[in-house]
Design a protein around this motif. Structure first.
Motif, PDB file in Angstrom:
ATOM      1  N   HIS A 372       0.841  -1.191   0.000  1.00 49.82           N
ATOM      2  CA  HIS A 372       0.000   0.000   0.000  1.00 49.82           C
ATOM      3  C   HIS A 372       0.879   1.245   0.000  1.00 49.82           C
ATOM      4  CE1 HIS A 372      -4.266  -1.306   1.183  1.00 49.82           C
ATOM      5  NE2 HIS A 372      -3.636  -2.349   0.668  1.00 49.82           N
ATOM      6  N   CYS A 375       2.146   3.742  -5.085  1.00 53.41           N
ATOM      7  CA  CYS A 375       1.940   4.638  -6.222  1.00 53.41           C
ATOM      8  C   CYS A 375       1.930   6.085  -5.758  1.00 53.41           C
ATOM      9  CB  CYS A 375       0.631   4.306  -6.935  1.00 53.41           C
ATOM     10  SG  CYS A 375       0.325   5.300  -8.401  1.00 53.41           S
ATOM     11  N   THR A 377       1.786  10.184  -7.149  1.00 53.48           N
ATOM     12  CA  THR A 377       1.418  11.052  -8.262  1.00 53.48           C
ATOM     13  C   THR A 377       2.316  12.273  -8.270  1.00 53.48           C
ATOM     14  OG1 THR A 377      -0.878  10.313  -8.097  1.00 53.48           O
ATOM     15  CG2 THR A 377      -0.459  12.340  -9.322  1.00 53.48           C
ATOM     16  N   TYR A 388       2.763   9.083 -12.883  1.00 54.74           N
ATOM     17  CA  TYR A 388       2.560   8.156 -11.776  1.00 54.74           C
ATOM     18  C   TYR A 388       3.806   7.287 -11.641  1.00 54.74           C
ATOM     19  CZ  TYR A 388      -2.244   9.570 -12.659  1.00 54.74           C
ATOM     20  OH  TYR A 388      -3.376  10.308 -12.873  1.00 54.74           O
ATOM     21  N   ALA A 423      -2.530   3.531 -11.962  1.00 56.05           N
ATOM     22  CA  ALA A 423      -2.818   4.234 -10.707  1.00 56.05           C
ATOM     23  C   ALA A 423      -4.221   3.903 -10.214  1.00 56.05           C
ATOM     24  CB  ALA A 423      -2.662   5.741 -10.910  1.00 56.05           C
ATOM     25  N   LYS A 424      -5.183   3.787 -11.132  1.00 57.83           N
ATOM     26  CA  LYS A 424      -6.552   3.439 -10.748  1.00 57.83           C
ATOM     27  C   LYS A 424      -6.603   2.029 -10.174  1.00 57.83           C
ATOM     28  CE  LYS A 424     -11.077   3.632 -10.591  1.00 57.83           C
ATOM     29  NZ  LYS A 424     -11.778   4.451  -9.576  1.00 57.83           N
ATOM     30  N   SER A 427      -5.309   2.080  -6.635  1.00 56.66           N
ATOM     31  CA  SER A 427      -6.264   2.677  -5.693  1.00 56.66           C
ATOM     32  C   SER A 427      -7.437   1.742  -5.418  1.00 56.66           C
ATOM     33  CB  SER A 427      -6.770   4.018  -6.237  1.00 56.66           C
ATOM     34  OG  SER A 427      -7.555   3.834  -7.413  1.00 56.66           O
ATOM     35  N   GLU A 430      -6.242  -0.830  -2.872  1.00 57.64           N
ATOM     36  CA  GLU A 430      -6.103  -0.206  -1.551  1.00 57.64           C
ATOM     37  C   GLU A 430      -7.469   0.015  -0.913  1.00 57.64           C
ATOM     38  OE1 GLU A 430      -1.892   2.227  -2.145  1.00 57.64           O
ATOM     39  OE2 GLU A 430      -3.786   3.236  -2.573  1.00 57.64           O
ATOM     40  N   ALA A 431      -8.475   0.321  -1.732  1.00 59.35           N
ATOM     41  CA  ALA A 431      -9.828   0.518  -1.199  1.00 59.35           C
ATOM     42  C   ALA A 431     -10.475  -0.810  -0.819  1.00 59.35           C
ATOM     43  CB  ALA A 431     -10.691   1.239  -2.234  1.00 59.35           C
TER      44      ALA A 431
END
Length: 711
Positions: A372, A375, A377, A388, A423-424, A427, A430-431
């Motif tokens: 986690h 990444c 930005t 990224y 990057a998406k 994320s 991680e969510a």
């Protein structure tokens, strides 16, 4: 101090014994996360897990001495202990070797297995001590190994396990000491194992372009378009909300009131098809319990199923989540089913892994070890451009000052560059699992994990299996939406496995016609040549990661070009002499040979061999930077581009050569254009432009066929 411990700090004359019962490992080398009791020398099974410093290792790492012949068990323990705690004195070999003196945990387990096979063979020969081994026994064992049908590498590994036993001789009692294996003589070794026939070529088959392209489209679609709906469904399923009117009522009372209400209205209840009985629709008790604010345990203990037995399970167990994701203009699903949330979560995690692994070009183990926060930005304040960067650890080249592997790996000096879909995907993971340190934990892909395994990294076999599930789901969805062109075809080389992603990326760039251009379009870059810095080390670019793939692609092209030239192929254009010279030079220096790393570097560095096929423009570029019109700033910049910008090819460039092969492709293009013109749905202005294109191509063909008549 035990004699085992003494072997580490005293001269090699000290003999290692098993008279005492200390722990088998130096506590200073333990993994910080390891809390279990340590194995002791007297144990029949030695757990080497405490030495693992990375979460990507799967399965148990132990040696079971009960499987060894009883007469050799003490010797086996001594040798495994030495392998764990004492560097192998490989400097005692009289031949050069790349073998490391300190093995990784996995290699120690493999070494112990080879040693057990050797000991079992010795017992079958009525030999019960290493001191009884003779050269004749070595020769007989060699004969059996070489006749086993194993690969040369496997044969060499089995024999070197015995060599390692011999090298540890100074640390062992006389009964465990071997004489020098005869295959360690260079001439005998070549005779025993044969020519290694080593090649630097990566033999891992790339994923078929049609399979990979369609799979990537669906993986990105999962991460970008479907992920919000799946995450919302996960949150809804994990947080049952008790209706206000049911507060304080028991589970039985809630089911009783619910059953009364359903009988008075529809006479139906939500249902589902269980995996073990897919032909029979059952009452969705867990979903109904969720609607009533009950946990799974409360539903199981309530006995409420008897209250609903007379109701028809025809309704769908759909969660109250608004669907925002689309396939074209249509919602991708009518609703997320309560019982499909876990499956969709697994598929989403698989899609995220594919996006990150493929679009960065990182190795499988590096991807599995991401954590986690990996990444970051970066926004350029002067241009507003967003980049990224992915930070992580590397393992393959993580070596200490003695050339031995660092178990925990090392932080990569330069991060991987990535684009927005990567990057998406990060994320999303991680969510989904905010409590996990790893980005891709095993529990994201299966619910069948023990407590000790839930936070380990996903292993490659699981990625393979889940990718197959993802492909099946996507193909079913393609059929549902009538989009057969988006289905993912089966790969002719077998399952899509983790190690093939990186190989496919390299192959795609250097083997597909216009591969670097297509890669730029596919990944969102504006110009094909910007892929040099994509998905790799920021400083050195993709060429530093995949140099052999580029060299092999160039070699294949030049080999085919030489065959055509020998068959009398015509070459025209200002660079025709350089084309012929370069092709013949390649054949003289490299033709028909395996490329070593040094030869690949020499091929790439030779400016006379920079010959590129630009199939989009039907030309062959014999690249000379000083003449290259594709680089208009060549005279004003100190930067020397090592390859052409084939997105900006100019027809009057002095680097152009045209071959019969280029012209055949141009003639095929004219046939396709004429088919388009003949179509009644093509508007007149478009037909005029196509006719103009045909005229331009025909002039190129005529000039090639009759260069003297077009001077």
């Amino acid at each position: 101090m035990s004699q085992y411990a003494a072997a580490v700090s005293t001269p090699p004359t000290v003999v290692a014994t098993v008279d005492s019962d200390p722990i088998i490992l130096d506590k200073t080398r333990l993994s910080p996360s390891y809390t279990q009791p340590l194995s002791r020398i007297g144990d029949s099974r030695w757990d080497l897990g405490p030495l693992l410093h990375k979460p990507t290792v799967t399965g148990t790492q132990s040696v079971n001495f009960d499987t060894y012949p009883p007469c050799f068990r003490p010797a086996a323990k001594r040798l495994v202990w030495l392998c764990v705690n004492v560097p192998t004195p490989v400097e005692d070999l009289e031949r050069p070797t790349a073998t490391r003196s300190q093995l990784s945990v996995g290699s120690i387990v493999v070494y112990a297995g080879f040693m057990r096979l050797w000991m079992e063979w010795l017992v079958a020969q009525a030999v019960h001590e290493f001191s009884e081994v003779t050269v004749e026994l070595y020769r007989r064992y060699c004969s059996e190994v070489t006749a086993s049908g194993l690969s040369r590498e496997s044969q060499a590994n089995r024999l070197f396990a015995i060599t390692r036993c011999w090298l540890y001789g100074p640390y062992l009692p006389d009964s465990d000491t071997l004489i020098r294996p005869h295959w360690e003589d260079t001439l005998v070794r070549a005779d025993v194992l044969g020519d290694p026939k080593w090649s630097a070529e990566n033999r891992t088959p790339p994923i078929h372009p049609q399979t990979m392209s369609a799979l990537l489209v669906w993986a990105i679609r999962f991460c970008v378009d479907f992920s919000d709906d799946i995450l919302a469904a996960r949150h809804a399923k994990s947080t049952p909300q008790t209706p206000p009117l049911l507060e304080g009522r028991s589970a039985w009372e809630r089911f009783k009131d619910y059953a009364r209400q359903q009988r008075a209205t529809s006479g139906t209840v939500p249902g589902f098809y269980p995996a073990n009985r897919p032909q029979r629709r059952c009452i969705a008790m867990q979903f109904i319990g969720w609607q009533l604010g009950l946990t799974a345990a409360q539903v199981s203990e309530s006995g409420g199923s008897s209250l609903l037995a007379d109701l028809d399970p025809t309704d769908e167990a759909v969660l109250p989540v608004a669907i925002t994701g689309r396939i074209d203009t249509q919602p991708w699903t009518r609703g997320v089913n309560f019982y499909e949330v876990d499956e969709l979560s697994n598929l989403l995690a698989t899609a995220a892994f594919i996006v990150v692994a493929y679009l960065t070009g990182m190795r499988g183990e590096e991807c599995r070890a991401l954590q986690h926060g990996c990444c970051r930005t970066i926004t350029d304040e002067s241009t507003g451009q967003t980049r990224y960067l992915i930070y992580g650890r590397v393992f393959k080249d993580a070596l200490d000052e003695n050339g031995n592997t660092i178990p925990a790996g090392t932080q990569r000096d330069q991060p991987w560059q990535a684009i927005a879909p990567v990057a998406k995907a990060v994320s999303v993971m991680e969510a989904m699992y905010p409590d996990s340190q790893l980005l891709f934990p095993l529990r994201a892909y299966t619910s069948f994990t023990g407590h000790a395994e839930r936070d380990k990294a996903v292993h490659p076999r699981m990625i393979r299996d889940r990718t197959a599930d993802l492909i099946a789901w996507c193909n079913a969805k393609s059929d549902e939406f009538g989009r057969a062109h988006e289905s993912i075809p089966a790969d002719p080389d077998g399952p899509v496995v983790l190690k093939r992603f990186r190989r496919t990326l390299a192959w795609f760039i250097y083997r597909r016609p216009g591969g670097r251009i297509a890669l730029g379009i596919q990944y969102g870059h504006l110009r094909g040549h910007t892929t040099d810095g994509y998905g790799s080390r920021v400083a050195s670019g993709l060429r530093d990661v995949f140099p052999m793939e580029e060299a092999l692609a160039a070699a294949e092209y030049l080999e085919a070009a030489h065959t055509r030239l020998d068959d009398g192929e015509t070459v025209t254009g200002p660079a025709a002499p350089r084309y012929r010279d370069g092709v013949r030079l390649y054949h003289q220096q490299f033709g028909g040979r395996y490329l070593t790393n040094r030869q690949a570097a020499a091929l790439h560095a030779n400016p006379r061999l920079r010959i590129y096929d630009n199939s989009e423009q039907f030309v062959t570029c014999c690249y000379d930077q000083s003449k290259a019109l594709c680089h208009p700033d060549r005279a004003t910049t100190a930067r020397i581009d090592a390859s052409p910008d084939i997105t900006n090819c100019q027809p009057n460039c002095g680097n152009i050569a045209r071959t019969d092969h280029n012209i055949a492709n141009a003639e095929a293009a004219i046939d396709r254009l004429r088919e388009e013109i003949a179509s009644p749905v093509i508007p007149l202005p478009m037909k005029a432009r196509l006719e103009q294109r045909i005229g331009n191509l025909q002039r190129i063909i005529d000039h090639h066929r009759n260069p003297e008549g077009h001077r």
